[in-house]
Scaffold this motif. Structure first.
Motif, short mmCIF file in Angstrom:
data_model
loop_
_atom_site.label_atom_id
_atom_site.label_comp_id
_atom_site.label_asym_id
_atom_site.label_seq_id
_atom_site.Cartn_x
_atom_site.Cartn_y
_atom_site.Cartn_z
N SER A 1 0.80 -1.40 -0.08
CA SER A 1 0.02 0.04 0.08
C SER A 1 0.74 1.25 -0.04
CB SER A 1 -0.85 -0.09 1.16
OG SER A 1 -1.62 1.03 1.20
N ARG A 2 0.51 2.25 -0.93
CA ARG A 2 1.33 3.38 -1.03
C ARG A 2 0.73 4.35 -0.14
NH1 ARG A 2 2.26 6.95 -6.22
NH2 ARG A 2 3.47 8.58 -5.34
N SER A 3 1.32 5.18 0.81
CA SER A 3 1.16 6.12 1.61
C SER A 3 0.51 7.41 1.02
CB SER A 3 2.22 6.73 2.57
OG SER A 3 2.78 5.49 3.34
N SER B 1 -0.15 11.28 0.01
CA SER B 1 0.35 12.37 0.51
C SER B 1 -0.68 13.89 -0.15
CB SER B 1 1.76 12.86 -0.44
OG SER B 1 1.68 13.11 -1.70
N ARG C 1 -8.25 8.55 5.16
CA ARG C 1 -6.88 7.90 5.38
C ARG C 1 -5.73 8.59 5.54
NH1 ARG C 1 -4.94 4.23 0.42
NH2 ARG C 1 -2.68 4.41 1.18
N TRP C 2 -5.64 9.82 5.00
CA TRP C 2 -4.67 10.66 4.83
C TRP C 2 -4.56 11.35 6.26
CZ3 TRP C 2 -4.79 16.12 5.19
CH2 TRP C 2 -3.55 16.78 5.28
N GLU D 1 -3.22 8.45 8.57
CA GLU D 1 -1.74 8.17 8.02
C GLU D 1 -0.56 9.47 8.66
OE1 GLU D 1 -1.35 7.25 4.02
OE2 GLU D 1 -2.28 5.41 4.12
#
Length: 139
Positions: A59-61, A63, A131-132, A135
């Motif tokens: 999974s990519r974080s 931004s 989600r951002w 995270e």
């Protein structure tokens, strides 16, 4: 907004990959991203689970610059400056992210942005914004 033609898409991809050389293209890139996000039909993809990574990938974080800022229209940014919030500033958005999320969902007041101003956001965008936040508000 309609999706770009194949030729427009080819030119846009070149400019996006070389964005440092085409900074004036960023507003158009945001418009194109909004058009694609608004036209995605996840029901047609049996393997897609919103918010999940593709099978066999990490999974990519998220931004702010790549995933959140394109969701805000130029109008959103300008209007909210009148209320003391610059939606193009990651630090301001991060500091008020829970309030913004509440307005996007309509749980802390009227849903924003309103229907007559490109709103409300699609559920996928709201889940991405949440989600951002979870995270850690990466720039």
């Amino acid at each position: 907004m309609p999706l770009p033609t194949p030729e427009e898409e080819k030119q846009a991809f070149h400019k996006l990959v070389n964005i440092e050389s085409y900074p004036e293209f960023l507003p158009r890139a945001n418009e194109i991203a909004r058009a694609y996000l608004a036209n995605v039909d996840y029901t047609q993809d049996e393997l897609h689970t919103p918010g999940a990574a593709a099978p066999g990938t990490a999974s990519r974080s998220l931004s702010f610059r790549l995933h959140i800022l394109p969701c805000f229209s130029d109008e959103d940014i300008e209007v909210m400056k009148d209320f003391g919030l610059d939606l193009s500033d990651v630090n301001q958005v991060a500091a008020r992210s829970r309030q913004i999320l509440g307005r996007l969902k309509g749980t802390t007041g009227a849903i924003m942005p309103p229907a007559d101003h490109d709103g409300p956001w699609p559920e996928e965008w709201i889940r991405t914004f949440e989600r951002w936040i979870n995270e850690g508000h990466a720039p």
